[in-house]
Design a protein around this motif. Structure first.
Motif, PDB file in Angstrom:
ATOM      1  N   PRO B 227       0.896  -1.175  -0.132  1.00  0.00           N
ATOM      2  CA  PRO B 227       0.103   0.125   0.054  1.00  0.00           C
ATOM      3  C   PRO B 227       1.007   1.152  -0.021  1.00  0.00           C
ATOM      4  O   PRO B 227       1.773   1.497   0.615  1.00  0.00           O
ATOM      5  CB  PRO B 227      -0.983  -0.132   1.263  1.00  0.00           C
ATOM      6  N   GLY B 228       0.558   2.140  -0.966  1.00  0.00           N
ATOM      7  CA  GLY B 228       1.267   3.369  -0.958  1.00  0.00           C
ATOM      8  C   GLY B 228       2.699   3.355  -1.810  1.00  0.00           C
ATOM      9  O   GLY B 228       3.214   4.207  -2.008  1.00  0.00           O
ATOM     10  N   LYS B 229       3.068   2.135  -2.440  1.00  0.00           N
ATOM     11  CA  LYS B 229       4.057   2.056  -3.304  1.00  0.00           C
ATOM     12  C   LYS B 229       3.989   1.266  -4.426  1.00  0.00           C
ATOM     13  O   LYS B 229       3.629   0.058  -4.496  1.00  0.00           O
ATOM     14  CB  LYS B 229       5.167   1.423  -2.376  1.00  0.00           C
ATOM     15  N   VAL B 230       4.483   1.636  -5.627  1.00  0.00           N
ATOM     16  CA  VAL B 230       4.036   1.195  -6.946  1.00  0.00           C
ATOM     17  C   VAL B 230       5.292   1.093  -7.791  1.00  0.00           C
ATOM     18  O   VAL B 230       6.189   1.749  -7.577  1.00  0.00           O
ATOM     19  CB  VAL B 230       2.765   1.730  -7.754  1.00  0.00           C
ATOM     20  N   LEU B 231       5.154   0.017  -8.583  1.00  0.00           N
ATOM     21  CA  LEU B 231       6.390   0.083  -9.585  1.00  0.00           C
ATOM     22  C   LEU B 231       5.694   0.712 -10.885  1.00  0.00           C
ATOM     23  O   LEU B 231       4.543   0.322 -11.255  1.00  0.00           O
ATOM     24  CB  LEU B 231       6.995  -1.476  -9.900  1.00  0.00           C
ATOM     25  N   LEU B 232       6.496   1.392 -11.720  1.00  0.00           N
ATOM     26  CA  LEU B 232       6.029   1.703 -13.115  1.00  0.00           C
ATOM     27  C   LEU B 232       7.033   1.721 -14.030  1.00  0.00           C
ATOM     28  O   LEU B 232       8.366   1.812 -13.979  1.00  0.00           O
ATOM     29  CB  LEU B 232       5.817   3.491 -12.857  1.00  0.00           C
ATOM     30  N   ALA B 233       6.705   1.049 -15.138  1.00  0.00           N
ATOM     31  CA  ALA B 233       7.405   0.674 -16.268  1.00  0.00           C
ATOM     32  C   ALA B 233       8.028   1.885 -16.888  1.00  0.00           C
ATOM     33  O   ALA B 233       7.320   2.704 -17.024  1.00  0.00           O
ATOM     34  CB  ALA B 233       6.655  -0.115 -17.118  1.00  0.00           C
ATOM     35  N   TRP B 234       9.576   1.992 -17.183  1.00  0.00           N
ATOM     36  CA  TRP B 234      10.239   3.144 -17.425  1.00  0.00           C
ATOM     37  C   TRP B 234      11.188   3.004 -18.479  1.00  0.00           C
ATOM     38  O   TRP B 234      11.726   2.023 -18.504  1.00  0.00           O
ATOM     39  CB  TRP B 234      10.731   3.855 -16.294  1.00  0.00           C
ATOM     40  N   THR B 235      11.117   3.939 -19.300  1.00  0.00           N
ATOM     41  CA  THR B 235      12.194   4.294 -20.238  1.00  0.00           C
ATOM     42  C   THR B 235      12.791   5.602 -20.236  1.00  0.00           C
ATOM     43  O   THR B 235      12.000   6.658 -19.953  1.00  0.00           O
ATOM     44  CB  THR B 235      11.991   4.081 -21.788  1.00  0.00           C
ATOM     45  N   ASP B 236      14.173   5.620 -20.343  1.00  0.00           N
ATOM     46  CA  ASP B 236      14.757   7.060 -20.454  1.00  0.00           C
ATOM     47  C   ASP B 236      14.784   7.438 -21.775  1.00  0.00           C
ATOM     48  O   ASP B 236      15.434   8.649 -22.232  1.00  0.00           O
ATOM     49  CB  ASP B 236      16.208   7.192 -19.735  1.00  0.00           C
ATOM     50  N   ASP B 237      14.521   6.856 -22.843  1.00  0.00           N
ATOM     51  CA  ASP B 237      14.696   7.295 -24.151  1.00  0.00           C
ATOM     52  C   ASP B 237      13.464   8.052 -24.576  1.00  0.00           C
ATOM     53  O   ASP B 237      12.328   7.473 -25.030  1.00  0.00           O
ATOM     54  CB  ASP B 237      14.463   5.709 -25.193  1.00  0.00           C
ATOM     55  N   GLU B 238      13.923   9.371 -24.682  1.00  0.00           N
ATOM     56  CA  GLU B 238      12.784  10.351 -24.833  1.00  0.00           C
ATOM     57  C   GLU B 238      12.222  10.146 -26.444  1.00  0.00           C
ATOM     58  O   GLU B 238      11.367  10.878 -26.804  1.00  0.00           O
ATOM     59  CB  GLU B 238      13.463  11.847 -24.799  1.00  0.00           C
ATOM     60  N   SER B 239      12.971   9.426 -27.271  1.00  0.00           N
ATOM     61  CA  SER B 239      12.550   9.156 -28.571  1.00  0.00           C
ATOM     62  C   SER B 239      11.505   8.016 -28.755  1.00  0.00           C
ATOM     63  O   SER B 239      10.835   7.770 -29.878  1.00  0.00           O
ATOM     64  CB  SER B 239      13.712   9.071 -29.535  1.00  0.00           C
ATOM     65  N   ASP B 240      11.174   7.340 -27.804  1.00  0.00           N
ATOM     66  CA  ASP B 240      10.484   6.230 -27.876  1.00  0.00           C
ATOM     67  C   ASP B 240       8.949   6.910 -27.272  1.00  0.00           C
ATOM     68  O   ASP B 240       9.026   7.431 -26.186  1.00  0.00           O
ATOM     69  CB  ASP B 240      11.040   5.110 -26.655  1.00  0.00           C
ATOM     70  N   PRO B 241       8.152   6.417 -28.146  1.00  0.00           N
ATOM     71  CA  PRO B 241       6.556   6.736 -27.815  1.00  0.00           C
ATOM     72  C   PRO B 241       6.297   6.460 -26.378  1.00  0.00           C
ATOM     73  O   PRO B 241       5.514   6.910 -25.595  1.00  0.00           O
ATOM     74  CB  PRO B 241       5.630   6.064 -28.727  1.00  0.00           C
ATOM     75  N   GLN B 242       7.120   5.341 -25.671  1.00  0.00           N
ATOM     76  CA  GLN B 242       6.586   4.962 -24.465  1.00  0.00           C
ATOM     77  C   GLN B 242       7.031   6.016 -23.463  1.00  0.00           C
ATOM     78  O   GLN B 242       6.522   5.942 -22.330  1.00  0.00           O
ATOM     79  CB  GLN B 242       7.535   3.640 -24.289  1.00  0.00           C
ATOM     80  N   TYR B 243       8.101   6.859 -23.744  1.00  0.00           N
ATOM     81  CA  TYR B 243       8.454   7.626 -22.825  1.00  0.00           C
ATOM     82  C   TYR B 243       7.458   8.520 -22.219  1.00  0.00           C
ATOM     83  O   TYR B 243       7.156   8.871 -20.944  1.00  0.00           O
ATOM     84  CB  TYR B 243       9.673   8.568 -23.349  1.00  0.00           C
ATOM     85  N   ALA B 244       6.637   9.201 -23.252  1.00  0.00           N
ATOM     86  CA  ALA B 244       5.791  10.124 -22.774  1.00  0.00           C
ATOM     87  C   ALA B 244       4.465   9.509 -21.864  1.00  0.00           C
ATOM     88  O   ALA B 244       4.044  10.154 -21.045  1.00  0.00           O
ATOM     89  CB  ALA B 244       4.961  10.975 -23.825  1.00  0.00           C
ATOM     90  N   GLN B 263       0.671   9.706   0.164  1.00  0.00           N
ATOM     91  CA  GLN B 263       1.606  10.050  -0.985  1.00  0.00           C
ATOM     92  C   GLN B 263       1.771   8.615  -1.351  1.00  0.00           C
ATOM     93  O   GLN B 263       2.356   7.805  -0.752  1.00  0.00           O
ATOM     94  CB  GLN B 263       2.606  11.001  -0.927  1.00  0.00           C
ATOM     95  N   ILE B 264       1.964   8.414  -3.027  1.00  0.00           N
ATOM     96  CA  ILE B 264       2.468   7.151  -3.665  1.00  0.00           C
ATOM     97  C   ILE B 264       3.637   7.208  -4.084  1.00  0.00           C
ATOM     98  O   ILE B 264       3.982   8.121  -4.535  1.00  0.00           O
ATOM     99  CB  ILE B 264       1.413   6.999  -4.839  1.00  0.00           C
ATOM    100  N   GLU B 265       4.588   6.291  -3.246  1.00  0.00           N
ATOM    101  CA  GLU B 265       5.797   6.206  -3.834  1.00  0.00           C
ATOM    102  C   GLU B 265       6.141   5.368  -5.119  1.00  0.00           C
ATOM    103  O   GLU B 265       5.377   4.479  -5.216  1.00  0.00           O
ATOM    104  CB  GLU B 265       6.638   5.533  -2.782  1.00  0.00           C
ATOM    105  N   VAL B 266       6.699   6.057  -6.261  1.00  0.00           N
ATOM    106  CA  VAL B 266       6.674   5.536  -7.361  1.00  0.00           C
ATOM    107  C   VAL B 266       8.255   5.078  -7.745  1.00  0.00           C
ATOM    108  O   VAL B 266       9.157   5.873  -7.726  1.00  0.00           O
ATOM    109  CB  VAL B 266       6.300   6.497  -8.625  1.00  0.00           C
ATOM    110  N   VAL B 267       8.309   3.710  -7.792  1.00  0.00           N
ATOM    111  CA  VAL B 267       9.701   3.192  -8.083  1.00  0.00           C
ATOM    112  C   VAL B 267       9.687   2.727  -9.829  1.00  0.00           C
ATOM    113  O   VAL B 267       8.699   2.059 -10.128  1.00  0.00           O
ATOM    114  CB  VAL B 267       9.873   1.850  -7.371  1.00  0.00           C
ATOM    115  N   LYS B 268      10.827   3.201 -10.324  1.00  0.00           N
ATOM    116  CA  LYS B 268      10.784   2.979 -11.844  1.00  0.00           C
ATOM    117  C   LYS B 268      11.479   1.726 -12.127  1.00  0.00           C
ATOM    118  O   LYS B 268      12.394   1.472 -11.587  1.00  0.00           O
ATOM    119  CB  LYS B 268      11.560   4.370 -12.470  1.00  0.00           C
TER     120      LYS B 268
END
Lengths: 364, 364
Positions: B227-244, B263-268
């Motif tokens: 509770p209060g902590k999630v994982l979020l799929a992440w890319t640092d590649d700004e050219s990838d449509p996934q980034y936005a 507050q929700i803690e987000v782990v990338k």
């Protein structure tokens, strides 16, 4: 779950009597239109009545094909569990597992006999029987029960009864039929029963009910009330071919002792008058090559012995015959602690068996 | 078993977090050759590896069609239970029940969402989906669990995550898709989630993983650690449509509070590099009208977030990417009490989902 290559007897397991406590009962849902008239609708209603009867006493699980799943759920009461189990027909007594129990540990396992539709290519009742032959395995998996597979040895659960104390009752007509295990001698078959059922003695009756298409399953002619006491289907009509069959079995039983050396008390259970298939009933069944036809005038193997013993109860077939009530009276007398429920069963009989054939107890 | 016309929330039931204890896990066996290449043989091997991974931590039951029953039994370990459950495809996360629990009594029930193959006739992935839609009911029957059917309301289990304390995470892309419940407003959909999941708050992410054919299921992009902590799929590649997409969800999450006001803690959690279907992989899939094709060069929705949380363990997809090990390291850090098992999952990904999609936990 595990498939064991040892044998139940070697592992300390034996088949309890049906009169011992159950965790529940298994039934398969009827549907094939080449065996059950009118698309199996009357049979489904009769099976549902049997299930309701048994569910008063113990939990019931009904196995059903995907095609019939919703229909079965909707016809059965809420307290009955419905699971998907494909099958070629609905005789779980014969294709289901024979449960064996280790009395010391309380563990239950299943014997998964090879099944060939009551005679295989010799005189089996339909083809194929591949889904039936998977039913025992599926029930064991579902219950998380390990099982013994008797590859190369054919048997149906309806061809045996156990007294739970080392005695197995069977018939020569069935177990020595060329459609079962023609490469096994009588002595070898008896040895298999002892190995897989924890038995010490096999009592061989001669024949089952006259014209029984199962090659004379014992469960339609004789069953165990308690160790040392059996019921035998009986007629006093000497002109009926059934008379000599019942008389011969009576003589065998009264001259035998069981595994514990007891004389066997034989209680005669009256048979109904001969029942034959009507024209309308015959016409309601699809005619399909390779499946036993249901012809007008054919005599059916009706017998009150083909009942189910539940926890605290009995579910007994009724045929609309004056003997229906007499049979109930006899059963109430020999099973004093149990409530006897009578269920109209002509529609099950038309398919070739009865209440015991469509049920399989799972020991507690 | 009973079909309840009340709602879980009214009856005191709520969806636990996946990280809470399980009695076991459900999986369906893959077989359809128009989704799984080479007659589903590589996928079956991958599913079996996932099952072996989970079975280290908790009991697993695998549902399989009659046609594949023997093959599944023979490919799976002995300690896995194999039962017959017909299906149109093998995504039990989406067609199976969402189990809800009454914390006061300990009773578990199932929510049987209406299922329409991720979009029905609007943009569903195959036709028909009738067997899939029976899976939840069958699992509940098998487990003797009563269920709630949401007739007229479509949802897949992969489109929701629960924190077990009143918060549900989902995506607008999926739940507001015209292929789900076009006659329901966002507020009405949110009310349904609250009624059926015992929830007080719904956190709406915008989109799921880029090109995810499920219309962006949350379980491929974001999941709850605690509770209060999630994982979020992440890319640092700004050219990838996934980034936005990931960035927008990050902003939503960090600006939200959950049902308890936290507050929700987000782990990338890093994503692997884009994975596309090869020519050989595409050619191995039957081309069938009405089923989503698997075309050479198509980008797959690969994500490490699509893992399964078992009792004391995690079973996590691997793609043969350098990020495989990095993902394991992140997960070991955020789940300190659990053993992380990495299983090659490209063959599952090729079918349109991953380990979380092919599993369904049953709460203790």
């Amino acid at each position: 779950m595990k498939r064991l290559s040892t044998t139940p007897t070697a592992d300390g397991f034996a088949m309890p009597g049906e009169f011992e406590p159950h965790v529940g009962c298994w039934v398969l849902w009827p549907e094939r239109p080449d065996n059950w008239r009118q698309g199996a609708k009357p049979a489904q209603a009769a099976f549902a009545d049997v299930v309701r009867g048994i569910a008063q006493f113990e939990p019931v699980t009904v196995g059903v094909s995907a095609a019939q799943y919703d229909n079965a759920v909707n016809q059965l009461p809420n307290d009955v569990r419905v699971v998907e189990i494909s099958n070629n027909d609905s005789w779980v007594r014969d294709c289901g597992p024979t449960f064996v129990k280790n009395q010391a540990t309380g563990e239950v396992r299943g014997v998964d006999w090879e099944f060939n539709a009551w005679g295989g290519l010799f005189d089996g009742l339909y083809f194929p029987w591949d889904r039936d032959d998977q039913v025992a395995r599926k029930i064991c998996e579902l219950e998380r029960v390990d099982s013994y597979r008797t590859e190369g040895f054919v048997l149906e659960g309806g061809s045996i009864h156990s007294d739970g104390e080392g005695t197995i009752y069977t018939t020569e007509e069935c177990l020595l039929s060329p459609g079962r295990n023609p490469d096994h001698s009588k002595a070898e078959i008896e040895a298999k029963l002892k190995e897989y059922l924890g038995a010490e003695k096999v009592i061989w009756l001669r024949q089952g009910i006259y014209l029984d298409e199962t090659n004379g399953h014992v469960d339609n002619i004789c069953c165990v009330v308690e160790p040392g006491k059996v019921l035998l289907a009986w007629t006093d009509d000497e002109s009926d071919p059934q008379y000599a069959i019942s008389q011969e079995n009576y003589d065998i039983l009264t001259r035998s002792v069981d595994a514990k050396g007891r004389q066997i008390e034989v209680v005669k259970l009256p048979l109904p008058k001969p029942i034959t298939i009507t024209e309308e009933e015959s016409k309601g069944v699809d005619a399909v090559d390779g499946t036993l036809p249901r012809l007008e005038g054919d005599r059916l193997a009706a017998s009150y012995v083909n009942f189910y013993i539940a926890n605290g109860g009995l579910v007994v077939p009724a045929f609309g015959d004056p003997a229906d009530q007499l049979a109930v009276s006899v059963l109430e007398e020999v099973f004093p602690g149990r409530t006897v429920v009578s269920v109209p069963a002509r529609e099950i009989l038309l398919g070739g068996g009865n209440i015991h054939c469509i049920t399989q107890q799972q020991p507690a």
